[in-house]
Design a protein around this motif. Sequence first.
Motif, PDB file in Angstrom:
ATOM      1  N   ILE A   1       3.473   5.585  -5.890  1.00  9.24           N
ATOM      2  CA  ILE A   1       3.235   5.521  -7.337  1.00  9.24           C
ATOM      3  C   ILE A   1       2.069   6.422  -7.729  1.00  9.24           C
ATOM      4  N   GLN A   2       1.002   6.385  -6.949  1.00  9.76           N
ATOM      5  CA  GLN A   2      -0.185   7.169  -7.268  1.00  9.76           C
ATOM      6  C   GLN A   2       0.063   8.665  -7.069  1.00  9.76           C
TER       7      GLN A   2
ATOM      8  N   THR B   1      -6.465   4.701  -1.249  1.00  8.65           N
ATOM      9  CA  THR B   1      -5.324   3.858  -0.903  1.00  8.65           C
ATOM     10  C   THR B   1      -4.776   4.213   0.474  1.00  8.65           C
ATOM     11  N   LYS B   2      -4.749   5.507   0.808  1.00  5.77           N
ATOM     12  CA  LYS B   2      -4.288   5.913   2.136  1.00  5.77           C
ATOM     13  C   LYS B   2      -5.217   5.380   3.228  1.00  5.77           C
ATOM     14  N   SER B   3      -6.517   5.364   2.948  1.00  8.33           N
ATOM     15  CA  SER B   3      -7.450   4.815   3.942  1.00  8.33           C
ATOM     16  C   SER B   3      -7.205   3.319   4.167  1.00  8.33           C
ATOM     17  N   MET B   4      -6.818   2.617   3.108  1.00 10.36           N
ATOM     18  CA  MET B   4      -6.488   1.196   3.242  1.00 10.36           C
ATOM     19  C   MET B   4      -5.291   1.009   4.178  1.00 10.36           C
ATOM     20  N   GLN B   5      -4.368   1.953   4.156  1.00 14.14           N
ATOM     21  CA  GLN B   5      -3.185   1.860   5.008  1.00 14.14           C
ATOM     22  C   GLN B   5      -3.575   1.795   6.477  1.00 14.14           C
TER      23      GLN B   5
ATOM     24  N   VAL C   1       0.834  -1.198   0.000  1.00 16.25           N
ATOM     25  CA  VAL C   1       0.000   0.000   0.000  1.00 16.25           C
ATOM     26  C   VAL C   1       0.871   1.251   0.000  1.00 16.25           C
ATOM     27  N   LYS C   2       1.911   1.250   0.823  1.00 15.38           N
ATOM     28  CA  LYS C   2       2.804   2.416   0.865  1.00 15.38           C
ATOM     29  C   LYS C   2       3.483   2.633  -0.497  1.00 15.38           C
TER      30      LYS C   2
END
Length: 476
Positions: free
Chosen positions: A208-209, A240-244, A202-203
């Motif tokens: 990349i994003q 994606t940050k929320s997934m972290q 994820v990081k």
Amino acid sequence: MNKHKYIYIAFVFIGLTFTGCKTPNLMQRTESKEVPLSFNDLKDTLNSVQLKWKDYFTDKYLDTLITTALQNNQELNITLQEIEISRNEVRARKGEYLPFLGVRSGAGVEKVGRYTSQGANDANTEIKPGVEFPEPLQDYMIGAYATWELDIWNKLHNAKKSAVSRYLASVEGKNFLVTNLVSEVAHSYYELLALDSQLEIVKQNIEIQNNALKVVKLQKESARVTELAVKRFEAQVFNTKSMQFSIQQQIVEAENRINFLIGRFPQHVARSSQTFNDIIPMLINAGIPSQLLDNRPDVKQAEMELVAAKLDIKVAKARFYPSLGVSAGIGLQAFNSKYLFKTPESLLYSLTGDLIAPLINRNAIKATYYTANAKQIQAVYNYEKTILNAYIEVANQLSKIDNMAKTYDFKSKQVDALNMSVDISNDLFRSARADYMEVLLTQRDALESKFDLIETKMQQMSAVVNIYHALGGGWK
């Protein structure tokens, strides 16, 4: 005439005794230990369960966690006390068929009314010429006594053997708990490594994003894309940050699940820094199904409980038969302490034998007998179920190991292909040859494929742990 009368009474007593010995018929069921000759047509006598868990799980951090769990786990320590309870039950049953010996002493005083039958008799009684019966009457006694039930039908010995079998079953129950504990710690440990890998992915994807977002913003400034593209890329970064943080919460829970298993309060769990996908599953040898009868603690526990249930039937059956008891006593007794040790006048003794047989209203004994039989049949079914469950568990995990290995190979190729597609889509997007939606979808697919690859590896490691558990390993 009196002689014939006594012979008649003796024959009546013997007849009633044999009537009391008659026991009702029971339904019988014989257990079968037959199991298939192989697992999934694999006829390999080598068995990975012969390895101790320290040799099976070679990660030093995992070994430390398992060692700590075997020392501090509360459920395991509770089970150890249950074993001690079973051991004491064996001692109690053993004591029942040995003679009971004891000592007794006492002192008392008694005054009866003069105008009672005993009082009137005592008033006219002289102990010695010129010496009246003492009033009030004192009583001093000291002696020893013994009681013993002769175990002529092995009722008490079988009860002791049943207790021994249940003690052995409790030991096997502890072994099965150890097997479960080892596998549960290993499961949680590998899950923790998988979450670490997911967090790292994820990081990397956030980086990349973010880079892709910078490119989109530059393109918007040059009017090559609209604000819609920028917002779509921003939304993907936020997602994606929320997934972290979601994964970080799962890591906390996984760590504390391990902390609970090893009996300590929440703290960081030391673990390997090796990439989870680089772990190579161990080569498994399942052996042959008949080895489950010796290796699986739950199978051995069910077998011991079946033995105990059969002995309980013998104990219940023996209650229909006459029981022979012997009681004896010897001691000294006197109405005055100065006469207490004057023998043979103060000496007393007794010897009694009792033969007791149930004749009428044997419902309670029958109920106990039928209950013991029902429990024995229940134990047979439980034994058969345990063996069947053990075989199916091994067969399932062997199939899972094979299928997950093939799945992992294809998932790895999928990840490689999508990683290349991410690079390609970014290049095409920069040269205005690809739409931004293609870039977003490609990045999303690549992230999902990496997560799927880790999940597949987790399933592989889960199967490796499960097969060791299913074969009955971990407790030796």
